[in-house]
Design a protein around this motif. Sequence first.
Motif, PDB file in Angstrom:
ATOM      1  N   ALA A 217       0.836  -1.203   0.000  1.00 26.32           N
ATOM      2  CA  ALA A 217       0.000   0.000   0.000  1.00 26.32           C
ATOM      3  C   ALA A 217       0.868   1.249   0.000  1.00 26.32           C
ATOM      4  O   ALA A 217       0.583   2.229  -0.690  1.00 26.32           O
ATOM      5  N   ALA A 218       1.958   1.213   0.781  1.00 22.48           N
ATOM      6  CA  ALA A 218       2.857   2.362   0.832  1.00 22.48           C
ATOM      7  C   ALA A 218       3.531   2.606  -0.508  1.00 22.48           C
ATOM      8  O   ALA A 218       3.824   3.739  -0.868  1.00 22.48           O
ATOM      9  N   ALA A 219       3.778   1.535  -1.251  1.00 23.61           N
ATOM     10  CA  ALA A 219       4.437   1.660  -2.547  1.00 23.61           C
ATOM     11  C   ALA A 219       3.482   2.093  -3.646  1.00 23.61           C
ATOM     12  O   ALA A 219       3.891   2.259  -4.787  1.00 23.61           O
ATOM     13  N   GLY A 220       2.204   2.268  -3.303  1.00 25.50           N
ATOM     14  CA  GLY A 220       1.240   2.746  -4.277  1.00 25.50           C
ATOM     15  C   GLY A 220       0.515   1.661  -5.038  1.00 25.50           C
ATOM     16  O   GLY A 220      -0.157   1.945  -6.036  1.00 25.50           O
ATOM     17  N   ALA A 221       0.628   0.400  -4.597  1.00 22.71           N
ATOM     18  CA  ALA A 221      -0.089  -0.681  -5.274  1.00 22.71           C
ATOM     19  C   ALA A 221      -1.591  -0.491  -5.105  1.00 22.71           C
ATOM     20  O   ALA A 221      -2.063  -0.041  -4.063  1.00 22.71           O
ATOM     21  N   ILE A 226      -3.089  -5.701  -4.438  1.00 24.07           N
ATOM     22  CA  ILE A 226      -2.835  -6.252  -3.105  1.00 24.07           C
ATOM     23  C   ILE A 226      -3.750  -7.436  -2.841  1.00 24.07           C
ATOM     24  O   ILE A 226      -3.324  -8.472  -2.328  1.00 24.07           O
ATOM     25  N   ARG A 227      -5.009  -7.287  -3.210  1.00 21.71           N
ATOM     26  CA  ARG A 227      -5.981  -8.359  -2.976  1.00 21.71           C
ATOM     27  C   ARG A 227      -5.588  -9.620  -3.736  1.00 21.71           C
ATOM     28  O   ARG A 227      -5.632 -10.734  -3.195  1.00 21.71           O
ATOM     29  N   ALA A 228      -5.182  -9.468  -4.992  1.00 22.30           N
ATOM     30  CA  ALA A 228      -4.803 -10.630  -5.793  1.00 22.30           C
ATOM     31  C   ALA A 228      -3.503 -11.254  -5.287  1.00 22.30           C
ATOM     32  O   ALA A 228      -3.359 -12.478  -5.262  1.00 22.30           O
ATOM     33  N   ARG A 231      -4.333 -13.096  -2.153  1.00 26.27           N
ATOM     34  CA  ARG A 231      -5.512 -13.947  -2.273  1.00 26.27           C
ATOM     35  C   ARG A 231      -6.546 -13.611  -1.208  1.00 26.27           C
ATOM     36  O   ARG A 231      -7.184 -14.479  -0.632  1.00 26.27           O
ATOM     37  N   TRP A 232      -6.683 -12.294  -0.944  1.00 24.77           N
ATOM     38  CA  TRP A 232      -7.700 -11.834  -0.009  1.00 24.77           C
ATOM     39  C   TRP A 232      -9.048 -11.768  -0.707  1.00 24.77           C
ATOM     40  O   TRP A 232      -9.120 -11.548  -1.924  1.00 24.77           O
ATOM     41  N   GLN A 233     -10.093 -11.928   0.061  1.00 28.58           N
ATOM     42  CA  GLN A 233     -11.440 -11.821  -0.474  1.00 28.58           C
ATOM     43  C   GLN A 233     -12.053 -10.504  -0.022  1.00 28.58           C
ATOM     44  O   GLN A 233     -11.905 -10.098   1.129  1.00 28.58           O
ATOM     45  N   TYR A 240      -5.195  -4.961   7.446  1.00 29.66           N
ATOM     46  CA  TYR A 240      -3.794  -5.294   7.676  1.00 29.66           C
ATOM     47  C   TYR A 240      -2.857  -4.127   7.386  1.00 29.66           C
ATOM     48  O   TYR A 240      -1.682  -4.182   7.732  1.00 29.66           O
ATOM     49  N   ILE A 241      -3.336  -3.114   6.699  1.00 30.79           N
ATOM     50  CA  ILE A 241      -2.465  -2.013   6.295  1.00 30.79           C
ATOM     51  C   ILE A 241      -2.234  -1.110   7.495  1.00 30.79           C
ATOM     52  O   ILE A 241      -3.142  -0.437   7.966  1.00 30.79           O
ATOM     53  N   GLN A 242      -1.020  -1.119   8.014  1.00 36.32           N
ATOM     54  CA  GLN A 242      -0.697  -0.399   9.236  1.00 36.32           C
ATOM     55  C   GLN A 242       0.484   0.533   9.006  1.00 36.32           C
ATOM     56  O   GLN A 242       1.271   0.369   8.090  1.00 36.32           O
ATOM     57  N   GLY A 243       0.601   1.501   9.892  1.00 37.51           N
ATOM     58  CA  GLY A 243       1.786   2.350   9.917  1.00 37.51           C
ATOM     59  C   GLY A 243       1.715   3.499   8.938  1.00 37.51           C
ATOM     60  O   GLY A 243       0.901   3.519   8.016  1.00 37.51           O
ATOM     61  N   PRO A 244       2.592   4.502   9.132  1.00 41.27           N
ATOM     62  CA  PRO A 244       2.652   5.639   8.213  1.00 41.27           C
ATOM     63  C   PRO A 244       3.090   5.179   6.828  1.00 41.27           C
ATOM     64  O   PRO A 244       4.147   4.582   6.666  1.00 41.27           O
TER      65      PRO A 244
END
Length: 261
Positions: A217-221, A226-228, A231-233, A240-244
Amino acid sequence: MSLTGASHTTVSAHLAGLRHWHIAKGQPWHGRTERIRLALRAVAKSPRPPRPSRLPITVPLLLRLRRRLRREPLPATDRRAAWAAVTLGFFGALRGSEYLAPGTARYSRRRTCLRKHVTLKTDSLTLHLPASKTDQTGRGADITLPRLEGPACPLRAMRAYLASTSHLPGHVPLFVLESGSYATIPWLNGVFRRYLPSPAGRFSTHSLRIGFATAAAAAGATDNTIRASGRWQGSSHVRYIQGPRRDVWHACLAVNATSGR
């Protein structure tokens, strides 16, 4: 079960499993009583103790762990197995149960990730997952990771580990230690406790998955990427995305700069 902190969902899932067993055995099921309904309702309303914080393992922490592993007097096989398992779990956003053995001396040839499930090429690593939490049909999934610059490369880590254990057959679990035991979730959690201690909480195999979601997420994906990748639904990956994000993004960029340390 509720005394152990199990949620309403967990208790219901266990009851569903018991019901399925009774049906499969042709036995009557008496689980839909008023008493059980009231008990489930009470579990749903009962306050649950807060879960301990599950910390993300980010790229700088990966590199710190690598330095610790290289300094410690570990058997070479165990050191290579630990580093390969950590980098694979992080960049593959894997659940521990997807690629580690269920026991130190037991495994399932149908559901456990085996050595034969890894394919190495010059610029990529492909891992076949025979089973996973969200794979209800048992079709399996293939995870392909690219070769990365810097020390935290899952391809190079896996190549080094497989070369050191080339005498093992392909039908055994992917990670086998010097003692002959299979690498499990408790074993890798123990590696984190010993070589990556943190006063803020404990790291676990799931910290690798959380760390990947955070770093991606931080890298701009995009959310779809990220989901693929994990393999998140639905939107379950969001929690799960935490931190600055800025700090983690700079940490990802710093991988190559710290590769020689």
